[in-house]
Design a protein around this motif. Structure first.
Motif: not given
Length: 498
Positions: A149-154
């Protein structure tokens, strides 16, 4: 299909139902012959007590008053999961479906020599960047979604530990540190794919089975087995950076610290999360307060928001900025790794509060200090006070979901922990836990004990778990979707109320 002291589910079910112990099937040729005649996917496994596979599929975070199983089945596909449910219901075999196996309500202990449906094969994590959604399997734990989730920008609403199953936490409401900014986890839920009590696979959302969607958001363990869940993701606040201040306060500062917490009765700033542990310090031989204050927003705003607690001059302060995907596992001094250890006894009592009472906290501090002195083998016990902003949670109408306590600001968890069997300690912790729970409830701002369902001890009334207004509708839906109450071990609902 692989096996470990295993047979096909059909054979296991008939033997279990007829009273023949599954463990007596020791002739490998017989086992293999039955296995060959069945039509299960190659990924499905069946295990019995005494095997390493069985232990791996049934080990729980909490060893206190646990369910017991005669057989564990790990379906490798949705169709096999449907077969498992249909066979279990056809032969009146009681069962529990588990993901993270983190639940600790004592109602689970009512399952004796039943069927464990282990969902560990349903562990997919998929982020759709264009749609800003997350779809997970029923066994996915919080720690599995942090990096994708974090690496996708969320980011997304989260609980307070990395090890619980995300779906399981969602079904009870999904409270967490960012309720002021993002709301509850059920507020991010978009849809579910569910196996019902009848063995049907249904899609559940605001447009498909909307009544069931309402019920799943706050009382979901009563209505089916979640194969997958889809959530709405949020854009990262402050580029996903969260300011965390970990502090220690000695016993003599507990009064001033609790007085500060009470000041947040007026309003908890929406970006703040306050976690306070009353725990035993083995080095100094007494109780102390370990506090972790977090701010989701710019660092300068966070430091300004933390000024009142810094003014108390803690004996130790560690201020760091963590990325969203590391804040749970690395913040609070890394306590997540300790909290997530499986196999200990946890006798837990919880109280929701919409009013913070310094006097109650001071009294509890004194009583837990005396408990530490008299019970050295249970000094891993603690009282956790979680104060969360709730502006975004309150922005969702109360009638929109089955969850009953959106106006809670403080979640008070009395957590007694020890290893091994100790009936004397069990009696002592039960008495003190009920006493402290009653005292917390008396000053909580609610007219009766109110509990967060995911943290319920299990002896509370239906009203205390689900709230009075929601129960008639929940009971009616229970009668429609699970009239035989096959989902009856996790704080079960009736089919009529009152």
């Amino acid at each position: 299909m692989s096996f470990s002291l295993g047979v096909t589910l059909a054979t296991a079910a008939s033997l279990f139902f007829s009273g023949v112990a599954a463990g007596t099937l020791n002739r490998r040729d017989d086992v293999r012959a039955v296995f060959t005649k069945s039509h299960w996917s190659s990924a499905t496994t069946i295990s019995f007590p005494g095997s390493d596979s069985f232990d791996a599929k049934t080990e729980r975070w909490n060893a206190f008053d646990p369910p017991t199983y005669a057989v564990a089945v790990s379906p490798g596909s949705q169709s096999d999961l449907v077969k498992v449910v249909k066979l279990a219901t056809a032969h009146s075999i009681p069962f529990l479906a588990t993901g993270g196996r983190h639940g600790y309500t004592t109602t689970l202990g009512a399952l004796d020599n039943g069927l464990a449906i282990d969902l560990s094969n349903f562990n997919s994590v998929k982020v759709n960047k264009r749609a800003a959604t997350l779809t997970i399997g029923g066994a996915v734990r919080f720690r599995d979604i942090y990096d994708p989730v974090f690496e996708a920008g969320f980011e997304i609403q989260m609980g307070t530990c990395s090890c619980p199953g995300m779906v399981g936490v969602t079904l009870g409401g999904g409270v967490g540190p960012w309720g002021g900014v993002h709301g509850l986890l059920i507020d991010a839920l978009l849809s579910l794919r569910v196996v019902t009590a009848s063995g049907r696979v249904v899609h559940v959302s605001a447009k498909s089975n909307p009544d069931l969607f309402w019920a799943f958001r706050g009382a979901g363990a009563n209505f089916g087995i979640v194969v997958s869940a889809t959530y709405r993701l949020q854009k990262q606040v402050n580029r996903g950076q969260i300011l965390v201040a970990d502090m220690l306060f000695p016993a003599e500062k507990n009064v001033s610290y609790f007085n500060l917490l009470e000041a947040y009765n007026r309003k908890v700033p929406k970006g703040i999360s306050i976690s306070s542990f009353v725990l035993y310090n083995t080095t100094i031989g007494q109780a102390q307060i370990a506090a972790s204050w977090a701010y989701i927003g710019p660092e300068h705003e966070g430091r300004k928001a933390f000024a009142p607690v810094f003014a108390l001059k803690p004996i130790s302060t560690n201020i760091q900025t963590f990325p969203w995907n590391k804040v749970i596992t690395s913040g609070s001094g890394g306590i997540d790794a300790y909290i997530c250890q499986p196999g200990l006894n946890h006798n837990i009592y919880e109280v929701n509060a919409r009013k913070i009472s310094s006097a109650t906290y001071k009294s509890a501090f004194s009583k837990i200090s005396a408990f530490y002195k008299n019970n050295p083998t249970a000094r891993g016990s603690d009282i956790l006070i979680s104060i969360y902003a709730n502006q975004a949670a309150l922005a969702v109408p109360d009638s929109a979901t089955a969850y009953a306590y959106r106006d809670t600001v403080a979640y008070n968890d009395i957590q007694f922990s020890w290893s091994g069997s100790n009936s004397t300690l069990e009696a002592i912790t039960t008495a003190l836990g009920r006493q402290l729970r009653s005292e917390f409830a008396a000053t909580s701002g609610y007219s009766d004990l109110a509990v967060y369902l995911n943290s319920a001890h299990g002896d509370e009334t239906l009203k205390q778990k689900y709230g009075t207004r929601k129960l008639p509708r929940l009971a009616a839906l229970k009668k429609t979707w699970d009239p035989d109450r096959v989902f009856r071990y996790n704080n079960a609902l009736p089919t009529r109320y009152p």
